[in-house]
Design a protein around this motif. Structure first.
Motif, PDB file in Angstrom:
ATOM      1  N   THR A 111       0.841  -1.191   0.000  1.00  0.00           N
ATOM      2  CA  THR A 111       0.000   0.000   0.000  1.00  0.00           C
ATOM      3  C   THR A 111       0.882   1.249   0.000  1.00  0.00           C
ATOM      4  O   THR A 111       2.110   1.168  -0.079  1.00  0.00           O
ATOM      5  CB  THR A 111      -0.925  -0.007   1.220  1.00  0.00           C
ATOM      6  N   PHE A 112       0.234   2.400   0.105  1.00  0.00           N
ATOM      7  CA  PHE A 112       0.983   3.661   0.082  1.00  0.00           C
ATOM      8  C   PHE A 112       1.914   3.786   1.276  1.00  0.00           C
ATOM      9  O   PHE A 112       3.037   4.284   1.152  1.00  0.00           O
ATOM     10  CB  PHE A 112       0.002   4.831   0.050  1.00  0.00           C
ATOM     11  N   SER A 113       1.474   3.332   2.427  1.00  0.00           N
ATOM     12  CA  SER A 113       2.267   3.468   3.652  1.00  0.00           C
ATOM     13  C   SER A 113       3.069   2.212   3.972  1.00  0.00           C
ATOM     14  O   SER A 113       3.755   2.175   4.990  1.00  0.00           O
ATOM     15  CB  SER A 113       1.349   3.797   4.835  1.00  0.00           C
ATOM     16  N   ASN A 114       2.975   1.189   3.133  1.00  0.00           N
ATOM     17  CA  ASN A 114       3.649  -0.077   3.420  1.00  0.00           C
ATOM     18  C   ASN A 114       4.580  -0.468   2.272  1.00  0.00           C
ATOM     19  O   ASN A 114       4.874  -1.644   2.084  1.00  0.00           O
ATOM     20  CB  ASN A 114       2.615  -1.186   3.656  1.00  0.00           C
ATOM     21  N   THR A 115       5.036   0.479   1.501  1.00  0.00           N
ATOM     22  CA  THR A 115       5.875   0.190   0.335  1.00  0.00           C
ATOM     23  C   THR A 115       7.170   0.978   0.437  1.00  0.00           C
ATOM     24  O   THR A 115       7.158   2.187   0.645  1.00  0.00           O
ATOM     25  CB  THR A 115       5.151   0.560  -0.973  1.00  0.00           C
ATOM     26  N   ILE A 116       8.271   0.267   0.308  1.00  0.00           N
ATOM     27  CA  ILE A 116       9.601   0.879   0.301  1.00  0.00           C
ATOM     28  C   ILE A 116      10.371   0.292  -0.875  1.00  0.00           C
ATOM     29  O   ILE A 116      10.433  -0.929  -1.034  1.00  0.00           O
ATOM     30  CB  ILE A 116      10.353   0.636   1.621  1.00  0.00           C
ATOM     31  N   LYS A 117      10.958   1.164  -1.664  1.00  0.00           N
ATOM     32  CA  LYS A 117      11.743   0.727  -2.822  1.00  0.00           C
ATOM     33  C   LYS A 117      13.201   0.576  -2.410  1.00  0.00           C
ATOM     34  O   LYS A 117      13.798   1.489  -1.833  1.00  0.00           O
ATOM     35  CB  LYS A 117      11.613   1.733  -3.959  1.00  0.00           C
ATOM     36  N   CYS A 118      13.746  -0.590  -2.719  1.00  0.00           N
ATOM     37  CA  CYS A 118      15.150  -0.852  -2.398  1.00  0.00           C
ATOM     38  C   CYS A 118      16.034   0.033  -3.276  1.00  0.00           C
ATOM     39  O   CYS A 118      15.853   0.099  -4.493  1.00  0.00           O
ATOM     40  CB  CYS A 118      15.468  -2.327  -2.614  1.00  0.00           C
ATOM     41  N   ARG A 119      16.994   0.709  -2.674  1.00  0.00           N
ATOM     42  CA  ARG A 119      17.849   1.620  -3.433  1.00  0.00           C
ATOM     43  C   ARG A 119      18.924   0.893  -4.228  1.00  0.00           C
ATOM     44  O   ARG A 119      19.593   1.504  -5.061  1.00  0.00           O
ATOM     45  CB  ARG A 119      18.511   2.602  -2.479  1.00  0.00           C
ATOM     46  N   ASP A 120      19.093  -0.414  -3.997  1.00  0.00           N
ATOM     47  CA  ASP A 120      20.080  -1.191  -4.748  1.00  0.00           C
ATOM     48  C   ASP A 120      19.463  -1.863  -5.968  1.00  0.00           C
ATOM     49  O   ASP A 120      19.945  -1.702  -7.084  1.00  0.00           O
ATOM     50  CB  ASP A 120      20.735  -2.236  -3.848  1.00  0.00           C
ATOM     51  N   CYS A 121      18.365  -2.618  -5.758  1.00  0.00           N
ATOM     52  CA  CYS A 121      17.724  -3.330  -6.873  1.00  0.00           C
ATOM     53  C   CYS A 121      16.517  -2.599  -7.438  1.00  0.00           C
ATOM     54  O   CYS A 121      15.947  -3.038  -8.441  1.00  0.00           O
ATOM     55  CB  CYS A 121      17.312  -4.731  -6.439  1.00  0.00           C
ATOM     56  N   SER A 122      16.071  -1.498  -6.783  1.00  0.00           N
ATOM     57  CA  SER A 122      14.948  -0.662  -7.256  1.00  0.00           C
ATOM     58  C   SER A 122      13.656  -1.458  -7.376  1.00  0.00           C
ATOM     59  O   SER A 122      12.862  -1.252  -8.301  1.00  0.00           O
ATOM     60  CB  SER A 122      15.296  -0.010  -8.601  1.00  0.00           C
ATOM     61  N   ILE A 123      13.403  -2.375  -6.453  1.00  0.00           N
ATOM     62  CA  ILE A 123      12.176  -3.174  -6.422  1.00  0.00           C
ATOM     63  C   ILE A 123      11.423  -2.846  -5.141  1.00  0.00           C
ATOM     64  O   ILE A 123      12.021  -2.712  -4.074  1.00  0.00           O
ATOM     65  CB  ILE A 123      12.487  -4.683  -6.505  1.00  0.00           C
ATOM     66  N   ASP A 124      10.085  -2.727  -5.250  1.00  0.00           N
ATOM     67  CA  ASP A 124       9.244  -2.405  -4.092  1.00  0.00           C
ATOM     68  C   ASP A 124       9.103  -3.626  -3.191  1.00  0.00           C
ATOM     69  O   ASP A 124       8.837  -4.743  -3.666  1.00  0.00           O
ATOM     70  CB  ASP A 124       7.870  -1.926  -4.549  1.00  0.00           C
TER      71      ASP A 124
END
Length: 240
Positions: A111-124
């Motif tokens: 969701t909007f508040s439960n999603t973090i994109k990895c800065r290494d692989c750029s996957i949510d």
């Protein structure tokens, strides 16, 4: 109505069976009638226009979009307008099928508040698997470039300069050839050699050949002078 001091103060309720005087009356924003505190709501005084402010939204089963129904319009007409203009069936999967965390056996919805994109692989990922070791991060993608720096160096590498001994050998061989040619022209006894010399002299008129010393870059017009210079100044050797 009112008091002797303020005869115009207050109004009676519009409801027939009430008619109560209220010094702070309420005016309905739909039917514009005056009511008391007990009959101020739409349901209490049976307002004929009370449902015009209601918002009714129907979810389209084809595109999963909300369709707002107009109180002054037939719902069938509103539905036909939506199907003919705004309905897009390809949006159904995007709206209904919610994205989940890509980690195996994780059913957490992103969701909007439960999603973090990895800065290494750029996957949510979800909050639980936001760190690299938790989702077996593959690391940043290596840039694919068509330009090969090592290939560029290998193609543009200049050939190594010739050794001093080979340069001296080539110089002496060239000087020997020039001296032998001049001796042949000078020793010619017949008229053909003289004509050849005259013709070559006319062709070479205005052109000056200069031989350069490979050690000090000094120029000499006569090869004999260059040989004398090498024997005298450089002792006839290629070593410094």
């Amino acid at each position: 109505m009112g008091t002797p001091e303020f005869p115009d103060l207050g109004k009676h309720c519009t409801v027939d069976y009430c008619k109560q005087i209220d010094f702070l009356p309420f005016t309905c924003d739909r039917c514009l009638q005056v009511f008391c505190l007990d009959h101020r709501s739409y349901m209490k005084h049976d307002c004929p226009k009370g449902n015009r402010g209601d918002v009714t939204v129907v979810v389209c089963p084809l595109c999963a979009k909300g369709v707002r129904l107009n109180p002054d319009e037939d719902p069938n007409i509103t539905w036909e307008k939506h199907v003919n203009s705004d309905c897009d069936p390809s949006n159904y999967e995007k709206a209904v099928k919610k994205k989940k965390c890509p980690v195996p056996r994780c059913r957490e919805l992103l969701t909007f508040s439960n999603t973090i994109k990895c800065r290494d692989c750029s996957i949510d990922h979800c909050l639980k698997h936001r760190f690299g070791p938790d989702h077996c991060c593959s690391g940043p993608k290596k840039p694919e470039s068509s330009f090969s720096f090592m290939g560029f160096l290998s193609t543009n590498t200049k050939e190594p300069p010739a050794s001093s001994s080979s340069s001296w050998a080539s110089l002496f061989s060239r000087l020997g050839n020039d001296i032998s040619q001049k001796l042949q022209f000078s020793s010619g006894s017949d008229g053909s050699s003289e004509k050849t010399q005259e013709r070559n002299g006319k062709q070479n008129c205005g052109k000056v050949t200069v031989d350069v010393c490979p050690k000090c870059s000094r120029g000499f017009r006569d090869p004999k002078d260059l040989l004398k210079h090498i024997d005298k100044d450089h002792r006839g050797t290629s070593k410094a």
